[in-house]
Design an enzyme around this catalytic site. Structure first.
Site, PDB file in Angstrom:
ATOM      1  N   CYS A   1     -14.210   9.752 -41.878  1.00 49.33           N
ATOM      2  CA  CYS A   1     -13.847   8.411 -41.448  1.00 49.33           C
ATOM      3  C   CYS A   1     -12.792   8.564 -40.360  1.00 49.33           C
ATOM      4  O   CYS A   1     -11.721   9.100 -40.609  1.00 49.33           O
ATOM      5  CB  CYS A   1     -13.288   7.620 -42.626  1.00 49.33           C
ATOM      6  SG  CYS A   1     -12.483   6.101 -42.095  1.00 49.33           S
TER       7      CYS A   1
ATOM      8  N   CYS B   1      -7.358   3.828 -42.271  1.00 52.97           N
ATOM      9  CA  CYS B   1      -8.196   3.663 -43.463  1.00 52.97           C
ATOM     10  C   CYS B   1      -7.288   3.725 -44.695  1.00 52.97           C
ATOM     11  O   CYS B   1      -6.551   4.698 -44.883  1.00 52.97           O
ATOM     12  CB  CYS B   1      -9.245   4.766 -43.525  1.00 52.97           C
ATOM     13  SG  CYS B   1     -10.177   4.759 -45.071  1.00 52.97           S
TER      14      CYS B   1
END
Ligand code: IVH
Length: 689
Positions: free
Chosen positions: A440, A445
């Site tokens: 990711c 995040c």
């Protein structure tokens, strides 16, 4: 003391030192034996260290009295280019296998037929899952050691073997009573405890985990630098007396094992002798369940005919002796249903698929989760959610899915696909072409940030209490923090934080006090806390020691970072990449402006520019003005704006007219960039390459 009264003082000192050195070595040797062989130490660590310290000091003063078998010399070897190949005087054999009672009985029948006799005595020993080595002793001292290699030829790894504390360097016997030279064979292994310790360290550094203790032990043993071998604790079990120069002193294996133990070799305490083959089988079977209780991996039981004369008579077929065999354990596997393939996101953002299983008992524990390694592995094996899968406990540590049971696959199951978006924040997933890893890429995040905070706060890092998994996740979810620097701004949010469940005044006071204290953590702790790839405790310490401060580290080139002892090119690149990444650089700047200490030992460091007053003028190619000034300060120097007679030297780049002129008039030394770098190197800063 046995000194001649009339001898010169120096000689008397030398003689006294020799006696003391021998006494100390004897004492240390005896304590090693009590600790490693008998597991009954009679002195504490600090007393032991004091003995070593005294010995080391004496040897330093009288270098001619140092001998390779001194306990101080265990880690004295220098890195090798490659290991010399040595031929084994007698081949190191392998073992035939049996997997059950019937095969064991058949093995015995064959021997009985060849020997034309029925009674035999057997010795059973756990089969240690490590690496076979050969140790050679001459005059009661360890002189050479080698790996098994292909059985005929192995690699000489004496320096590495010396670092293993349970290998005796000097034997417990009067050399006159020992064969002039002989060989001892045994297994080097890494305990499960040591393996877990190493992996915990690697996990904290964001490094890939080691697979199992055996491979890790093999890697450690083959390090070209003995320091690296010494940093991981390896152990030995001696299991065989090899060749003996002169007369063989003993008649049977169990006598040899007892003798080796008396000489100071660790031998396996679970060694047992039997007269009946049924008892041998029962012993082997019992170990299938007992193996988990051991702190090292075993993969079977070795059964040997005790009597040396019978061993000789039976001889060898191919590479395997007829007189010994290995009862191998069945692989610890079980079949269960794979409920779901889930994907977790780690601190660095890497997506890792793992199996959520219907709980199953395998290798002594109930397993409900197992690793699937990575997406490529999953695809190759075509493991699908809903499949029945074979689960295995590899090296008795991390359960893994071996593969699907295709015969039991039901209709409608679909191949696994890595999610195209992060399961947590929904950002599109990226692929690292070199590492076969999906990750990711979103810096904010929430899982990544929460994991980073947890790591930042962890014990070897900033050592903050109260920022465990749950609280870190909460702080990120509720928007209190989006980077580790925000932690230090939490005191400004006191009122908002008090609204949160389970947080009261007292908790906040503790959290904030911890944060305030942590601002004084030395540089190496901060480097660990930042979670730079490949940078664990040891690397962080080396970097901090070498550069002294964050600005100095930030100003260093990849080559300069690589020149630090113990830092290789991959680590150096990773450090540089982290520092160059604008987002991480901003976090570091942020932390600095929040008052975190950015250097190592202020007082003890003794910067290479201590006490010097330096003027910088003109522009340098390699550093900005700020960077070079930071660098000078971090190395203990004072940056002054004007040239005077007190100026130690002027660093002059391009341009810089008037200050250069002034220096010339006053006769102050002027250094251009490369002369400055060379001076720093001379003063002991980075090794310039
Ligand atoms: S006896 C001819 N005893 O097993 C005798 N081997 O498959 C050969 N091993 O290379 C060795 N524990 O690395 C023996 N108690 C033990 C052992 C043992 C582990 C390993 C050894 C050997 C391999 C043979």
């Amino acid at each position: 003391m046995a000194t001649t009264p009339g001898a010169p003082a120096e000689q008397r000192d030398h003689e006294a030192a020799r006696e003391r050195i021998e006494a100390l070595r004897g004492e240390i040797h005896a304590h090693d034996y009590r600790y490693y062989i008998e597991a009954q130490p009679v002195i504490g660590d600090s007393q032991y260290d004091a003995l070593m310290q005294e010995l080391r000091a004496l040897e330093e003063r009288f270098p001619d009295l140092v001998s390779p078998d001194s306990p101080t010399q265990r880690v004295a070897g220098t890195p090798a280019e490659a290991f010399p190949v040595v031929e084994h005087r007698e081949p190191m054999l392998s073992l035939s296998n049996v997997f059950n009672r019937d095969e064991l009985l058949a093995w015995r029948q064959r021997m009985a037929r060849l020997l034309e006799r029925d009674e035999l005595r057997y010795v059973c020993e756990p089969k240690i899952d490590g690496l076979a080595i050969s140790l050679i002793y001459e005059g009661g001292r360890f002189v050479r050691g080698a790996t098994r290699g292909d059985g005929m030829r192995g690699e000489e790894i004496t320096a590495n073997l010396r670092t293993i504390r349970s290998i005796p360097l000097v034997l417990n016997a009067d050399p006159a009573t020992l064969p002039a030279a002989f060989e001892v064979r045994g297994e080097i292994y890494m305990s499960k405890g040591e393996f877990a310790r190493l992996n915990a360290e690697r996990a904290a550094a964001g490094d890939q985990l080691y697979m199992n203790p055996r491979n890790t032990a093999a890697g450690s043993l083959r390090q070209l630098d003995p320091q690296k071998t010494a940093a991981r604790r390896l152990d030995l079990f001696a299991y065989q007396l090899g060749w003996v120069e002169g007369e063989r002193p003993l008649d049977a294996h169990h006598d040899a094992i007892r003798w080796l133990r008396e000489l100071g070799f660790p031998t396996n305490p679970h060694t047992e002798a039997f007269e009946r083959i049924e008892d041998v089988a029962a012993f082997c079977e019992a170990w299938v369940d007992r193996r988990d209780a051991l702190d090292y991996d075993i993969d079977g039981v070795v059964v040997k005919v005790d009597d040396f004369a019978a061993q000789r008579a039976l001889g060898v077929v191919g590479r395997e002796p007829r007189w010994a065999t290995a009862w191998k354990f069945p692989a610890e596997q079980a079949v269960t249903r794979l409920r779901e393939i889930q994907v977790s996101v780690g601190r660095t953002g890497v997506l890792t698929p793992f199996a959520a299983l219907e709980p199953v008992f395998v290798g002594g524990v109930t397993v409900s989760m197992a690793t699937l390694h990575n997406a490529d592995h999953l695809r190759e094996l075509d493991i699908r959610a809903g499949d029945y899968v074979i689960v295995q406990r590899a090296g008795d540590v991390i359960p893994q899915v071996v593969g699907p049971v295709l015969a039991r696959r039901e209709d409608g199951l679909v191949p696994f696909e890595m999610p195209s978006h992060c399961p947590v924040c929904g950002t599109e997933v990226a692929k690292d072409p070199e590492e076969a890893a999906y990750y990711c890429p979103n810096r904010t995040c929430p899982v990544k940030v929460a994991r980073q905070i947890e790591h930042f706060a962890s014990r070897g890092a900033m050592d903050l209490e109260g920022f465990g998994e749950e609280r870190s996740a909460m702080l990120v979810e509720r928007g209190f923090v989006s980077s580790v620097a925000d932690l230090y701004r939490l005191p400004d949010r006191r009122a908002d934080l008090l609204e949160v469940d389970k947080i009261g005044e007292k908790t906040l006071d503790t959290l904030f006090a911890g944060l305030e204290r942590s601002k004084q953590q030395p540089l190496h702790r901060l480097l660990i806390a930042l979670g730079i790839r490949h940078v664990g405790g040891e690397t962080a310490r080396a970097l901090a020691r070498h550069f002294g401060s964050m600005p100095a580290l930030r100003a260093a080139t990849v080559e300069e970072i690589e020149a630090v002892d113990g830092v290789g090119p991959i680590v150096a690149e990773a450090v540089r990449a982290h520092l160059d990444d604008p987002a991480y650089a901003a976090v570091i700047d942020d932390l600095a402006s929040l008052g975190l200490r950015m250097d190592e030992e202020i007082a003890a460091r003794g910067g290479v520019l201590d006490g010097l007053s330096i003027v910088v003028t003109g522009s340098l190619e390699r550093w900005s003005r700020n960077q070079v000034e930071d660098l000078i300060k971090s190395l203990g120097g004072k940056v002054s704006g004007a040239v005077s007679k007190k100026t130690s030297f002027v660093v002059a780049g391009n341009g810089g007219g008037s200050k250069r002129d002034k220096a010339e008039t006053l006769g102050v030394e002027i250094l251009d960039q490369s002369a400055f770098v060379a001076r720093l190197a001379e003063l002991g800063w980075a090794d310039q390459t």
